[in-house]
Design an enzyme around this catalytic site. Structure first.
Site, mmCIF file in Angstrom:
data_model
loop_
_atom_site.group_PDB
_atom_site.id
_atom_site.type_symbol
_atom_site.label_atom_id
_atom_site.label_comp_id
_atom_site.label_asym_id
_atom_site.label_seq_id
_atom_site.Cartn_x
_atom_site.Cartn_y
_atom_site.Cartn_z
ATOM 1 N N TRP A 169 -0.854 -7.534 1.008
ATOM 2 C CA TRP A 169 0.525 -7.130 0.720
ATOM 3 C C TRP A 169 1.402 -7.079 1.963
ATOM 4 O O TRP A 169 2.616 -6.944 1.865
ATOM 5 C CB TRP A 169 0.551 -5.748 0.046
ATOM 6 N N ARG A 184 0.950 -19.712 4.360
ATOM 7 C CA ARG A 184 0.027 -20.156 5.410
ATOM 8 C C ARG A 184 -1.207 -20.823 4.795
ATOM 9 O O ARG A 184 -1.928 -21.555 5.456
ATOM 10 C CB ARG A 184 -0.363 -18.951 6.280
ATOM 11 N N PRO A 206 -2.106 -12.849 -5.516
ATOM 12 C CA PRO A 206 -1.431 -12.000 -4.528
ATOM 13 C C PRO A 206 -1.911 -10.558 -4.663
ATOM 14 O O PRO A 206 -2.536 -10.194 -5.669
ATOM 15 C CB PRO A 206 0.046 -12.119 -4.914
ATOM 16 N N ALA A 207 -1.617 -9.738 -3.675
ATOM 17 C CA ALA A 207 -1.970 -8.313 -3.755
ATOM 18 C C ALA A 207 -1.178 -7.658 -4.895
ATOM 19 O O ALA A 207 -0.024 -8.035 -5.160
ATOM 20 C CB ALA A 207 -1.648 -7.629 -2.433
ATOM 21 N N SER A 219 -8.762 -7.105 4.242
ATOM 22 C CA SER A 219 -9.582 -6.213 5.061
ATOM 23 C C SER A 219 -10.977 -6.800 5.292
ATOM 24 O O SER A 219 -11.476 -7.593 4.480
ATOM 25 C CB SER A 219 -9.704 -4.859 4.369
ATOM 26 N N GLU A 235 -9.581 -14.363 7.047
ATOM 27 C CA GLU A 235 -8.646 -13.757 8.011
ATOM 28 C C GLU A 235 -8.700 -12.263 7.752
ATOM 29 O O GLU A 235 -8.153 -11.778 6.758
ATOM 30 C CB GLU A 235 -7.227 -14.290 7.780
ATOM 31 N N LEU A 236 -9.367 -11.521 8.639
ATOM 32 C CA LEU A 236 -9.692 -10.124 8.320
ATOM 33 C C LEU A 236 -8.980 -9.149 9.268
ATOM 34 O O LEU A 236 -8.001 -9.482 9.895
ATOM 35 C CB LEU A 236 -11.213 -9.961 8.343
ATOM 36 N N CYS A 245 -2.046 -7.270 10.901
ATOM 37 C CA CYS A 245 -3.411 -7.417 11.413
ATOM 38 C C CYS A 245 -3.384 -7.598 12.922
ATOM 39 O O CYS A 245 -4.342 -7.275 13.600
ATOM 40 C CB CYS A 245 -4.094 -8.596 10.739
ATOM 41 N N GLU A 271 -8.753 0.259 12.429
ATOM 42 C CA GLU A 271 -7.417 -0.333 12.326
ATOM 43 C C GLU A 271 -6.474 0.754 11.803
ATOM 44 O O GLU A 271 -6.689 1.298 10.720
ATOM 45 C CB GLU A 271 -7.533 -1.493 11.331
ATOM 46 N N SER A 329 2.071 -15.074 16.574
ATOM 47 C CA SER A 329 2.066 -15.958 15.401
ATOM 48 C C SER A 329 2.965 -17.179 15.606
ATOM 49 O O SER A 329 4.098 -17.045 16.074
ATOM 50 C CB SER A 329 2.550 -15.187 14.175
HETATM 51 P P1 NAD Z 1 -7.448 -5.665 1.014
HETATM 52 O O1 NAD Z 1 -8.703 -6.241 1.580
HETATM 53 O O2 NAD Z 1 -7.510 -4.356 0.348
HETATM 54 O O3 NAD Z 1 -6.830 -6.685 -0.056
HETATM 55 C C1 NAD Z 1 -6.629 -8.051 0.233
HETATM 56 C C2 NAD Z 1 -6.663 -8.834 -1.056
HETATM 57 O O4 NAD Z 1 -7.961 -8.732 -1.643
HETATM 58 C C3 NAD Z 1 -5.680 -8.322 -2.108
HETATM 59 O O5 NAD Z 1 -5.172 -9.427 -2.827
HETATM 60 C C4 NAD Z 1 -6.575 -7.474 -2.997
HETATM 61 O O6 NAD Z 1 -6.077 -7.339 -4.310
HETATM 62 C C5 NAD Z 1 -7.863 -8.274 -2.975
HETATM 63 N N1 NAD Z 1 -9.044 -7.497 -3.299
HETATM 64 C C6 NAD Z 1 -9.268 -6.177 -3.091
HETATM 65 N N2 NAD Z 1 -10.493 -5.829 -3.555
HETATM 66 C C7 NAD Z 1 -11.042 -6.962 -4.060
HETATM 67 C C8 NAD Z 1 -12.306 -7.242 -4.685
HETATM 68 N N3 NAD Z 1 -13.224 -6.314 -4.866
HETATM 69 N N4 NAD Z 1 -12.537 -8.500 -5.086
HETATM 70 C C9 NAD Z 1 -11.623 -9.468 -4.892
HETATM 71 N N5 NAD Z 1 -10.426 -9.261 -4.321
HETATM 72 C C10 NAD Z 1 -10.137 -8.027 -3.889
HETATM 73 O O7 NAD Z 1 -6.382 -5.696 2.202
HETATM 74 P P2 NAD Z 1 -4.867 -5.211 2.156
HETATM 75 O O8 NAD Z 1 -4.854 -3.734 2.191
HETATM 76 O O9 NAD Z 1 -4.105 -5.903 1.095
HETATM 77 O O10 NAD Z 1 -4.337 -5.811 3.534
HETATM 78 C C11 NAD Z 1 -4.532 -5.191 4.736
HETATM 79 C C12 NAD Z 1 -5.706 -5.807 5.482
HETATM 80 O O11 NAD Z 1 -5.500 -7.210 5.615
HETATM 81 C C13 NAD Z 1 -5.827 -5.278 6.895
HETATM 82 O O12 NAD Z 1 -7.169 -5.047 7.194
HETATM 83 C C14 NAD Z 1 -5.261 -6.423 7.741
HETATM 84 O O13 NAD Z 1 -5.714 -6.439 9.053
HETATM 85 C C15 NAD Z 1 -5.718 -7.599 6.973
HETATM 86 N N6 NAD Z 1 -4.889 -8.754 7.301
HETATM 87 C C16 NAD Z 1 -5.451 -9.752 8.051
HETATM 88 C C17 NAD Z 1 -4.678 -10.847 8.417
HETATM 89 C C18 NAD Z 1 -5.256 -11.953 9.247
HETATM 90 O O14 NAD Z 1 -4.635 -13.006 9.311
HETATM 91 N N7 NAD Z 1 -6.402 -11.788 9.901
HETATM 92 C C19 NAD Z 1 -3.348 -10.932 8.010
HETATM 93 C C20 NAD Z 1 -2.801 -9.889 7.245
HETATM 94 C C21 NAD Z 1 -3.607 -8.815 6.885
#
Ligand code: NAD
Length: 452
Positions: A133, A142, A158-159, A212, A233-234, A267, A353, A413
């Site tokens: 999100w 991207r 999407p989130a 994440s 991308e975590l 991130c 984080e 970026s």
């Molecule tokens: P999140 O991992 O909670 O969610 C990411 C996506 O995964 C969302 O679409 C979510 O709905 C989905 N998801 C959640 N649980 C799932 C499951 N059990 N099975 C399948 N899909 C699932 O992360 P977030 O809170 O949306 O975003 C923040 C995190 O993203 C932070 O850790 C940040 O660092 C990371 N991030 C990384 C980058 C990068 O390029 N490395 C970029 C942006 C964000």
């Protein structure tokens, strides 16, 4: 399961939309559509695909007012940050419209003679894209832009916090000439159900995930069962290193961007400030003066505010001192911009984080000790170095275990540069040529060459 789910405005806590709640059946229907569209899209001439991508760039950039307002309303980020995100997200279409036609492979002789080797790159197939999100437009484009440039069709989840931006981008892609079925968006409040349906579908050949580390690890385990091609991308835990001779005005300006863009919900956000002891008081005074005046945007939800607040409270109970805080409005999911000193190196605040507008400062004097602390992390996404002499900056940068280092810059970026992390921050790269290769399989032909 409810048939729809609400989307909130984090600045007002009000519901702004109800979105249909995607199920496993809808996930499979999206793959059906992607499978139907794949042969024609993969066979479309690279130039024709490139021109559609270029048109997508133009339409997204032209729609900046509406798209940025949508991002601000569902994500909460400031208008300036939302506008910057729209342009950044459009750039992926421009860059990959240029890359789509660079289809070179290889041609060579085998060392033993008698055969020729031809190397080419094929689209990997239907790609499942899962996005967070915090950058609702850019994290989608991207992935979509290079996937389409490679000739893949995609299904995107999407989130749940920010589905509206992805839906708006999908509409713009249709207007740009992307054929029906090439991009399929499935919003849902049950992510595991939708994504599992994709990971278990034999037709899906690729998972590209941004989110994440915890969820990425779980999806990697699931993907292992089908030996799925994955890009991850975590999370990150970026260090921001300042040497004794750094230009402090520049370092403060860079720190403001690296820390407070998106209220720290990036991130790549600077998570830990390592400041040389000769300049630490000066830096804290100048950075603190900027923070005192800084009104940040809200965090994504009440849970995020509670988590950030818990990390800070724990650090303070452990001896850290809050030296500066910024103003916040009375309502909305806000946490103030906060500067802390005297943070214990083992505090969760510097090990995890933060994902919020909180800046812990750690004082250093020995470069090797500082680097050991910087690298004592399971994460390795981005970091930043400010130093007066470029050779010092590069020496320190090369010693940091991270995929991306901002050298005398607070932002890394760039669609033309390979974005990604090492260690538990991810696998693979997005952007640049690498981002295209992530949606291609290398294939070679071993050719009997009579007369060679
Ligand atoms: P999140 O991992 O909670 O969610 C990411 C996506 O995964 C969302 O679409 C979510 O709905 C989905 N998801 C959640 N649980 C799932 C499951 N059990 N099975 C399948 N899909 C699932 O992360 P977030 O809170 O949306 O975003 C923040 C995190 O993203 C932070 O850790 C940040 O660092 C990371 N991030 C990384 C980058 C990068 O390029 N490395 C970029 C942006 C964000």
């Amino acid at each position: 399961m409810p048939t729809s789910f609400p989307v909130y405005n984090p600045a007002t806590e009000a519901i702004i939309a109800e979105v249909p709640n995607g199920t496993a059946a809808e996930a499979t229907a999206a793959v059906d559509a992607a499978a139907k569209a794949f042969p024609d899209w993969a066979a479309t001439a690279p130039r024709a695909r490139a021109e559609i991508l270029r048109r997508a760039y133009e339409l997204i950039a032209a729609d900046i007012d509406q798209l940025s307002a949508l991002i601000t309303s569902e994500n909460g980020k400031s208008e300036a940050d939302a506008r910057a995100e729209v342009l950044y997200s459009a750039e992926f279409f421009r860059w990959y419209s240029e890359e789509a036609v660079r289809t070179e492979g290889g041609y060579g002789s085998s060392p033993a003679g008698g055969t020729r080797t031809i190397v080419t790159h094929q689209p990997v197939g239907i790609a499942a894209l899962v996005t967070p999100w915090n950058f609702p437009a850019a994290m989608a484009t991207r992935k979509i832009a290079p996937a389409l440039a490679a000739g893949c069709t995609v299904v995107l989840k999407p989130a749940a916090e920010t589905p509206l931006t992805a839906l708006a981008i999908a509409d713009l892609l249709i207007a740009a000439g992307v054929p029906e079925g090439v991009v399929n968006v499935v919003p849902t409040a049950s992510p595991a159900e939708v994504v599992t349906a994709w990971l278990e579908d034999q037709r899906v050949r690729k998972l590209s995930f941004t989110g994440s580390t915890r969820v990425g690890q779980a999806l990697l385990e699931q993907s292992a069962r089908r030996v799925l091609n994955t890009s991850m991308e975590l999370g990150g835990n970026a260090a921001f290193v300042i040497t004794a001779d750094a230009d402090l005005d520049a370092a403060v300006a860079g720190a403001m961007i690296a820390k407070f863009r998106n209220s720290g919900q990036a991130c790549t956000a600077a998570n830990r400030f390592f400041v040389h002891r000769e300049v630490v008081d000066d830096f804290v005074a100048r950075f603190g003066a900027a923070i005192d005046k800084l009104e940040v945007a809200p965090l994504i939800n009440a849970k995020a505010v509670a988590e950030v607040s818990g990390l800070v409270d724990e650090a303070v109970a452990d001896g850290a001192r809050i030296t500066h805080t910024g103003p916040v409005p009375a309502t909305g999911w806000y946490y103030p911009a906060t500067l802390l000193t005297g943070v214990h190196p083992e505090a969760r605040l510097v090990r995890e984080e933060i994902f919020g507008p909180v800046a812990p400062v750690i004082c250093w004097h020995d470069e090797q000790e500082m680097l050991a602390q910087v690298n004592d992390s399971e994460y390795g996404l981005a970091s930043y170095v400010y130093a007066g002499r470029l050779q010092d900056a590069l020496r320190i940068a090369e010693s940091i275990e991270a995929g991306m280092i901002g050298v005398n810059r607070g932002v890394v970026s760039d669609p033309a540069a390979p974005f990604g992390g090492v260690k538990q921050s991810g696998l693979g790269r997005e952007g640049a040529r690498e981002g295209l290769r992530a949606f291609q399989e290398t294939q070679f032909f071993s050719v009997d060459f009579a007369g060679a």
